[in-house]
Design an enzyme around this catalytic site. Structure first.
Site, PDB file in Angstrom:
ATOM      1  N   ASP A 191      53.052-122.222  58.232  1.00  0.00           N
ATOM      2  CA  ASP A 191      51.662-122.038  57.791  1.00  0.00           C
ATOM      3  C   ASP A 191      51.189-123.126  56.839  1.00  0.00           C
ATOM      4  OD1 ASP A 191      51.120-119.838  59.375  1.00  0.00           O
ATOM      5  OD2 ASP A 191      52.112-118.493  57.971  1.00  0.00           O
ATOM      6  N   ASP A 241      50.731-117.675  66.288  1.00  0.00           N
ATOM      7  CA  ASP A 241      49.840-118.155  65.230  1.00  0.00           C
ATOM      8  C   ASP A 241      49.961-119.663  65.015  1.00  0.00           C
ATOM      9  OD1 ASP A 241      50.997-115.589  65.083  1.00  0.00           O
ATOM     10  OD2 ASP A 241      50.244-115.239  63.069  1.00  0.00           O
ATOM     11  N   GLY A 247      61.212-112.565  73.773  1.00  0.00           N
ATOM     12  CA  GLY A 247      60.004-112.328  72.998  1.00  0.00           C
ATOM     13  C   GLY A 247      60.111-111.014  72.255  1.00  0.00           C
ATOM     14  N   THR A 283      58.045-108.603  68.912  1.00  0.00           N
ATOM     15  CA  THR A 283      56.885-108.553  68.035  1.00  0.00           C
ATOM     16  C   THR A 283      57.319-108.476  66.582  1.00  0.00           C
ATOM     17  OG1 THR A 283      54.675-107.645  67.800  1.00  0.00           O
ATOM     18  CG2 THR A 283      56.480-106.038  67.860  1.00  0.00           C
ATOM     19  N   ARG A 333      45.522-109.743  67.036  1.00  0.00           N
ATOM     20  CA  ARG A 333      45.286-110.992  66.312  1.00  0.00           C
ATOM     21  C   ARG A 333      46.034-112.153  66.955  1.00  0.00           C
ATOM     22  NH1 ARG A 333      45.711-109.187  61.589  1.00  0.00           N
ATOM     23  NH2 ARG A 333      47.598-110.116  60.728  1.00  0.00           N
ATOM     24  N   TRP A 378      44.441-115.607  67.938  1.00  0.00           N
ATOM     25  CA  TRP A 378      44.969-116.928  67.550  1.00  0.00           C
ATOM     26  C   TRP A 378      45.154-117.778  68.799  1.00  0.00           C
ATOM     27  CZ3 TRP A 378      43.849-117.260  62.854  1.00  0.00           C
ATOM     28  CH2 TRP A 378      44.355-116.479  61.812  1.00  0.00           C
TER      29      TRP A 378
HETATM   30  N1  GLY Z   1      49.471-115.555  60.618  1.00  0.00           N
HETATM   31  C1  GLY Z   1      49.858-114.279  60.149  1.00  0.00           C
HETATM   32  C2  GLY Z   1      48.942-113.204  60.550  1.00  0.00           C
HETATM   33  O1  GLY Z   1      48.057-113.398  61.364  1.00  0.00           O
HETATM   34  O2  GLY Z   1      49.128-112.106  60.048  1.00  0.00           O
END
Ligand code: GLY
Length: 386
Positions: free
Chosen positions: A103, A164, A222, A224, A236, A240
């Site tokens: 990030d 993300d 994969g 989660t 989300r 993203w």
């Molecule tokens: N990038 C972390 C989230 O979307 O929670």
């Protein structure tokens, strides 16, 4: 050109959007004195963000809101508040304070890079490029991936990517543009390719996270972290993906990115409830589960950009533009803190992480940021920082 189609076909008035944006910008202004020596926490408690130090992946969403506010109003108070944080971001890099994360993209795109784009401050550019260097340390060349979280030797995190990261690799594409050194772009391109081949499932849903064997480079499985289940589609993450793939197209001009962005968009749009604001996981399409207003705001940004980049004869462009506006209008009408004067947030009813009960049905700071970015895009004042 697309912007004209978009404005002409819109059922919402400029005044409607101006009023929504003014509410958000004035909330940012009200928050400046409180956050002059800190940052909003990732999520609120009872819709109030606590103040924390620059230690989270989310600090820069505050900066992004300051820069968007400055671009719309040209009021120096926002610019000064943004500029006052640069040293703090430089120190965070230098001392490696909570930098074991991909990030670094979110963090330095919306702080140092945004400042550079708006003010042309060379120190801000240097700071953003140093962040790109640090992000490169997370690149596993054999697998061609940027590790998302934690220490590179942590067996629980080694070789793990998350969707993300599509929002973080723009820092690398930009670093190559600025320095002419191809190594950043090469890593970003490989990470992008590996994400597309593993995280996107054949039915256009997405895994949140995916593990690779960093010795052989083989894809493993994969799983989660913030979604309902390993095989569900975390809302989300899908958002993203829509925005991140579209942004990847702006750097690569590879039409396959737009094809995938459209596939993810179609799945997202076909799983919206009647008010156009998604549940926190797209496995839910009605009932009492919480919404994630932040995913809706991110997807609005992604859909607007996608619509603007599709070929002129693509009949989906106007549909995406109009749907993005409907989603954004629904947020403006029913999800803001307008009737909650105690709140220092802008958008309510988001979910940070339902499985670990973090920020459930709260404001989240990236939700506020992307809501503002979308409004600034509609009104034409926003610069794309990504
Ligand atoms: N990038 C972390 C989230 O979307 O929670």
């Amino acid at each position: 050109m697309k912007q004209d189609i978009f404005n002409n076909s819109s059922q919402y008035s400029i005044e409607f959007w101006e009023s929504a944006y003014t509410y958000a910008i004035e909330k940012v202004r009200d928050n400046i004195s409180n956050f002059s020596d800190g940052y909003p926490a990732p999520s609120s408690n009872n819709n109030v963000y606590p103040k924390i130090a620059n230690i989270e992946w989310t600090s820069s969403f505050w900066n992004g809101m300051l820069w968007l506010s400055y671009l719309h109003t040209r009021d120096e108070v926002f610019r000064h508040a943004g500029e006052a944080t640069l040293e703090d971001y430089a120190t965070r890099l230098q001392k490696r304070i909570e930098t074991n994360t991909h990030d670094l993209g979110f963090l330095y795109i919306l702080s140092a890079k945004a400042e550079y784009l708006v003010t042309h401050n060379e120190s801000a550019k240097i700071t953003a490029l140093l962040a790109a260097d640090l992000l490169m340390e997370r690149y596993h060349p054999k697998a061609g991936i940027i590790q998302a979280w934690g220490d590179l030797e942590d067996p629980n995190q080694r070789g793990r990517i998350i969707i993300d990261c599509l929002m973080n690799i723009p820092l690398l594409f930009w670093a190559t543009e600025e320095t002419k050194n191809p190594r950043y772009q090469e890593a970003a391109l490989r990470h992008l390719a590996r994400t597309r081949e593993t995280i996107i499932r054949p039915d256009a849903t997405t895994y949140h996270t995916y593990y690779f064997d960093t010795e052989t480079g083989n894809p493993l499985r994969g799983v989660t972290a913030q979604g309902y289940s390993d095989d569900s589609c975390w809302a989300r993450g899908q958002a993203w993906g829509i925005y991140g793939l579209t942004l990847a197209y702006t750097y690569t001009l590879d039409p396959a990115c737009l094809v995938d962005a459209k596939r993810l968009a179609e799945y997202f749009l076909s799983h919206l409830p009647s008010d156009d604001v998604c549940y926190w996981d797209l496995i839910f399409t009605d009932g009492d589960e919480e919404r994630d207003s932040s995913a809706c705001a991110i997807a609005s940004c992604g859909l607007m950009l996608l619509a603007s980049l599709l070929p002129e004869d693509d009949i989906d462009a106007v549909r995406y533009q109009n749907k993005a506006l409907d989603m954004l209008a629904s947020l403006s009408k029913s999800y803001t803190t307008q009737d909650n004067p105690e709140s220092n947030g802008i958008l309510m009813h988001a979910v940070y992480g339902k499985p670990n009960n973090a920020g459930v049905d709260e404001c989240v700071v990236w939700g506020d940021y992307f809501y503002m970015e979308a409004l600034g895009t509609v009104l034409g004042s926003a610069t794309r920082f990504w």
